[in-house]
Design an enzyme around this catalytic site. Sequence first.
Site, short mmCIF file in Angstrom:
data_model
loop_
_atom_site.label_atom_id
_atom_site.label_comp_id
_atom_site.label_asym_id
_atom_site.label_seq_id
_atom_site.Cartn_x
_atom_site.Cartn_y
_atom_site.Cartn_z
CG HIS A 138 -41.12 117.87 110.10
ND1 HIS A 138 -41.66 118.70 109.15
CD2 HIS A 138 -42.16 117.26 110.70
CE1 HIS A 138 -42.98 118.61 109.18
NE2 HIS A 138 -43.31 117.73 110.11
CB ALA A 139 -35.96 118.93 105.55
CE1 TYR A 140 -43.71 122.05 106.24
CE2 TYR A 140 -42.04 121.94 107.96
CZ TYR A 140 -43.37 121.89 107.57
OH TYR A 140 -44.35 121.68 108.50
CG ASN A 182 -46.84 110.53 111.27
OD1 ASN A 182 -47.97 110.92 111.49
ND2 ASN A 182 -46.33 110.50 110.06
NE ARG A 183 -51.51 114.31 112.97
CZ ARG A 183 -50.89 114.77 111.89
NH1 ARG A 183 -50.29 113.93 111.07
NH2 ARG A 183 -50.86 116.07 111.64
CD GLN A 220 -47.31 111.28 107.03
OE1 GLN A 220 -47.20 110.07 107.21
NE2 GLN A 220 -48.43 111.94 107.31
CG ASP A 251 -50.11 115.30 107.04
OD1 ASP A 251 -49.02 114.70 107.04
OD2 ASP A 251 -50.52 115.96 108.02
CD GLU A 274 -42.69 114.52 108.03
OE1 GLU A 274 -42.67 114.39 109.27
OE2 GLU A 274 -43.69 114.91 107.40
CG HIS A 281 -43.75 115.19 114.84
ND1 HIS A 281 -43.78 114.04 114.07
CD2 HIS A 281 -44.09 116.22 114.03
CE1 HIS A 281 -44.12 114.39 112.82
NE2 HIS A 281 -44.32 115.68 112.76
#
Length: 348
Positions: free
Chosen positions: A178-180, A83-84, A286, A249, A314, A109
Amino acid sequence: MSSITQVQSIAWGTTPQGEPVHLFTLRNAQVEASIATYGARLTSVRTHDRKGTMGEISLGADELAPYLTNKSYIGATIGRLGNRLANGRFTLDGTGYQIPLNNGPNALHGGPVGFDRKVWTAQEVPDGVEMSYVSPDGEMGFPGTLHVTVRYTLTDNSLRLDYEASCDKPTIVNLTNHAYWNLTGDMGDLSHHLLKLNSESFTPINSTLIPTGELRPVENTPLDFRTPKEIGLQWDSEDEQVQLAGGYDHNHVLASAEEPLRLAAEVTEPVSGRTMQVLTTEPGVQFYSGNFLDGSFQGRGGSIYKRRSGFCLETQHFPDSPNHPEFPSVRIEPNAPLRSTTIHRFSA
């Protein structure tokens, strides 16, 4: 009774630096999952729909090339710091550290060359594969030599991820995947997925998607998924938080539980009948609705992943945690490694 898991590996190409990449496929009667050593990355997950037909439920590619050039983190293991991180800065024991910026004014990340851009070492384990990486002291500005493993295993109808990270001096670490996901089986419309999150509050963000430090109740907001709700119902809401993120997000604070492994989320796709439960030992998740997917990643079969082609769940510690002492700590010590588990449980 556990299903027998088969593990197969193939050579999957080389990086521009000449490093060989391998792809491992795990398969039992109910689930198939493929993991590449480039980024310890989940490239494919296949499960049955209500009719018993196997279908692809994650975004990804059949070859290495798209992953080498695209920055959307599809399927990757994220680290050192998921993350940020505001301004790419944090302080540890009185010393300030600067991580290179790669997301406007922030580091995302783990910086421009995170764990998603590394070739990991792999070894087969019972029912799966274990990926390992050693991050040297000072890599991307982080202190300490960090030894990381991610173990992917299949058991019956579940894909399990076990993370471990140890360091030779105090450092910070926040690992996630980070799977979509898109449970339709044919990368169809995402908006009708029904999502339930085991969360009473979330961490609101500012204009650069950094948490303000507040824990805000989800009640009476579009981020309230305490009962199942279509994810597309309010993702274009006029709500300030939704507008700031261009959809969803946000980090959701998971409800506490007596057991360390708690149910974080449950998603159902009504047409296929597929359901995915996400269980984790992490304090947050997330939920990201794929707002920044832009069609630049060419997936399997030539498919183009446009905005909101997939969603992410996430499991993680909270974003920008090193700068928020009130958040659960991401600090680890040499004698206290990080251990974390996330399970994706599938049914139809």
